[in-house]
Design a protein around this motif. Structure first.
Motif, mmCIF file in Angstrom:
data_model
loop_
_atom_site.group_PDB
_atom_site.id
_atom_site.type_symbol
_atom_site.label_atom_id
_atom_site.label_comp_id
_atom_site.label_asym_id
_atom_site.label_seq_id
_atom_site.Cartn_x
_atom_site.Cartn_y
_atom_site.Cartn_z
ATOM 1 N N GLU A 83 0.834 -1.209 0.000
ATOM 2 C CA GLU A 83 0.000 0.000 0.000
ATOM 3 C C GLU A 83 0.862 1.251 0.000
ATOM 4 O OE1 GLU A 83 -2.553 -0.608 3.388
ATOM 5 O OE2 GLU A 83 -4.118 -1.521 2.151
ATOM 6 N N ARG A 84 1.948 1.260 0.789
ATOM 7 C CA ARG A 84 2.852 2.418 0.809
ATOM 8 C C ARG A 84 3.496 2.625 -0.565
ATOM 9 N NH1 ARG A 84 3.786 0.403 5.966
ATOM 10 N NH2 ARG A 84 5.652 -0.718 5.363
ATOM 11 N N LEU A 85 3.857 1.527 -1.235
ATOM 12 C CA LEU A 85 4.430 1.627 -2.578
ATOM 13 C C LEU A 85 3.418 2.254 -3.537
ATOM 14 C CD1 LEU A 85 6.609 0.940 -4.732
ATOM 15 C CD2 LEU A 85 5.475 -1.270 -4.980
ATOM 16 N N LEU A 86 2.162 1.803 -3.482
ATOM 17 C CA LEU A 86 1.124 2.364 -4.348
ATOM 18 C C LEU A 86 0.885 3.844 -4.037
ATOM 19 C CD1 LEU A 86 -1.503 -0.530 -4.419
ATOM 20 C CD2 LEU A 86 0.150 0.080 -6.197
ATOM 21 N N GLN A 87 0.960 4.219 -2.758
ATOM 22 C CA GLN A 87 0.799 5.626 -2.384
ATOM 23 C C GLN A 87 1.929 6.468 -2.964
ATOM 24 O OE1 GLN A 87 0.540 5.192 1.868
ATOM 25 N NE2 GLN A 87 -1.682 4.996 1.833
ATOM 26 N N LYS A 88 3.158 5.962 -2.895
ATOM 27 C CA LYS A 88 4.295 6.694 -3.453
ATOM 28 C C LYS A 88 4.161 6.872 -4.957
ATOM 29 C CE LYS A 88 7.727 5.339 -0.039
ATOM 30 N NZ LYS A 88 8.908 4.507 0.225
ATOM 31 N N LYS A 89 3.548 5.890 -5.631
ATOM 32 C CA LYS A 89 3.356 5.954 -7.072
ATOM 33 C C LYS A 89 2.124 6.777 -7.447
ATOM 34 C CE LYS A 89 5.480 1.816 -8.850
ATOM 35 N NZ LYS A 89 5.995 2.522 -9.991
ATOM 36 N N GLY A 90 1.371 7.259 -6.431
ATOM 37 C CA GLY A 90 0.177 8.055 -6.687
ATOM 38 C C GLY A 90 -1.017 7.224 -7.134
ATOM 39 N N MET A 91 -0.965 5.926 -6.900
ATOM 40 C CA MET A 91 -2.038 5.030 -7.325
ATOM 41 C C MET A 91 -3.030 4.738 -6.212
ATOM 42 S SD MET A 91 0.231 2.355 -9.539
ATOM 43 C CE MET A 91 -1.188 1.555 -10.261
ATOM 44 N N LEU A 92 -2.735 5.237 -5.031
ATOM 45 C CA LEU A 92 -3.589 5.003 -3.874
ATOM 46 C C LEU A 92 -3.539 6.265 -3.024
ATOM 47 C CD1 LEU A 92 -5.185 2.568 -2.626
ATOM 48 C CD2 LEU A 92 -3.177 2.115 -1.261
ATOM 49 N N PRO A 93 -4.695 6.780 -2.607
ATOM 50 C CA PRO A 93 -4.657 8.005 -1.801
ATOM 51 C C PRO A 93 -3.949 7.764 -0.472
ATOM 52 C CG PRO A 93 -6.906 7.148 -1.943
ATOM 53 C CD PRO A 93 -6.042 6.276 -2.811
ATOM 54 N N VAL A 94 -3.230 8.769 -0.044
ATOM 55 C CA VAL A 94 -2.532 8.686 1.236
ATOM 56 C C VAL A 94 -3.540 8.938 2.337
ATOM 57 C CG1 VAL A 94 -0.683 9.656 2.646
ATOM 58 C CG2 VAL A 94 -0.404 9.478 0.173
ATOM 59 N N GLU A 95 -3.631 8.023 3.271
ATOM 60 C CA GLU A 95 -4.550 8.179 4.396
ATOM 61 C C GLU A 95 -3.994 9.250 5.326
ATOM 62 O OE1 GLU A 95 -7.502 6.654 4.793
ATOM 63 O OE2 GLU A 95 -7.164 5.733 2.840
ATOM 64 N N PRO A 96 -4.838 10.147 5.808
ATOM 65 C CA PRO A 96 -4.338 11.181 6.717
ATOM 66 C C PRO A 96 -3.865 10.570 8.033
ATOM 67 C CG PRO A 96 -6.732 11.246 6.581
ATOM 68 C CD PRO A 96 -6.258 10.228 5.572
ATOM 69 N N ASP A 97 -2.843 11.161 8.586
ATOM 70 C CA ASP A 97 -2.316 10.722 9.872
ATOM 71 C C ASP A 97 -3.200 11.327 10.961
ATOM 72 O OD1 ASP A 97 -0.921 10.114 12.173
ATOM 73 O OD2 ASP A 97 1.025 10.743 11.382
ATOM 74 N N VAL A 98 -4.162 10.524 11.439
ATOM 75 C CA VAL A 98 -5.160 11.016 12.385
ATOM 76 C C VAL A 98 -4.502 11.534 13.664
ATOM 77 C CG1 VAL A 98 -7.173 10.358 13.764
ATOM 78 C CG2 VAL A 98 -6.896 9.471 11.447
ATOM 79 N N GLU A 99 -3.505 10.844 14.146
ATOM 80 C CA GLU A 99 -2.841 11.263 15.386
ATOM 81 C C GLU A 99 -2.180 12.629 15.215
ATOM 82 O OE1 GLU A 99 0.869 9.687 18.017
ATOM 83 O OE2 GLU A 99 -0.581 8.179 17.371
#
Length: 149
Positions: A83-99
């Motif tokens: 999932e982190r790889l897909l986020q870096k590639k812009g293929m998956l939205p980055v989940e906001p850091d709630v904390e």
């Protein structure tokens, strides 16, 4: 157990023990499958671990990655890393850091005091400057046009 079952049995205890525990298989992720980033030869596979401590867990690997053969492709990731790889590639939205967002919200509530009157004054000043800038631009264009005539 059928091949399409969503759970698997794991034997616990010593040899000959009949104590078994149900192990839930992670559901399909629905994540996009990308071309292998290691060898660039094939689309990665989404698979489920069938044995060992990760039994039932989903992972992603290159079809050219062969277990215990270091001469083959080395692409292998469990879901969080993929999932982190897909986020870096812009293929998956980055989940906001709630904390982090909660920390920032707490800081804003403690230290940031907004003066609405000042904001209104700044807004009016921006509108005035924008209008004044437009008038200057028109005057400049008229001057340039008049010199060409």
């Amino acid at each position: 157990m059928s091949a399409s079952s969503s759970s698997a049995r794991r034997r616990r205890g010593g040899p000959g023990s009949s104590f078994e525990v149900e192990v839930e298989e992670e559901p399909p992720t629905g994540l996009p499958l990308i071309k292998c980033t290691s060898c660039n030869r094939a689309i990665v596979l989404e698979l489920v671990a069938k044995r060992g401590e990760h039994k039932g867990r989903r992972f992603f690997k290159c079809p050219y990655n062969e277990l215990f053969d270091p001469t083959t492709c080395n692409f292998f990731m469990f879901r969080p890393e993929y999932e982190r790889l897909l986020q870096k590639k812009g293929m998956l939205p980055v989940e906001p850091d709630v904390e982090a967002m909660q920390m920032m919200k707490g800081r804003a509530q403690k230290s940031d005091h907004v003066n609405v009157g000042e904001l209104l004054k700044l807004g009016r000043a921006m509108v005035f400057l924008s209008a004044f800038n437009s008038v200057l631009l028109v005057a400049l264009l008229i001057t340039v046009w008049a010199k060409k005539m």
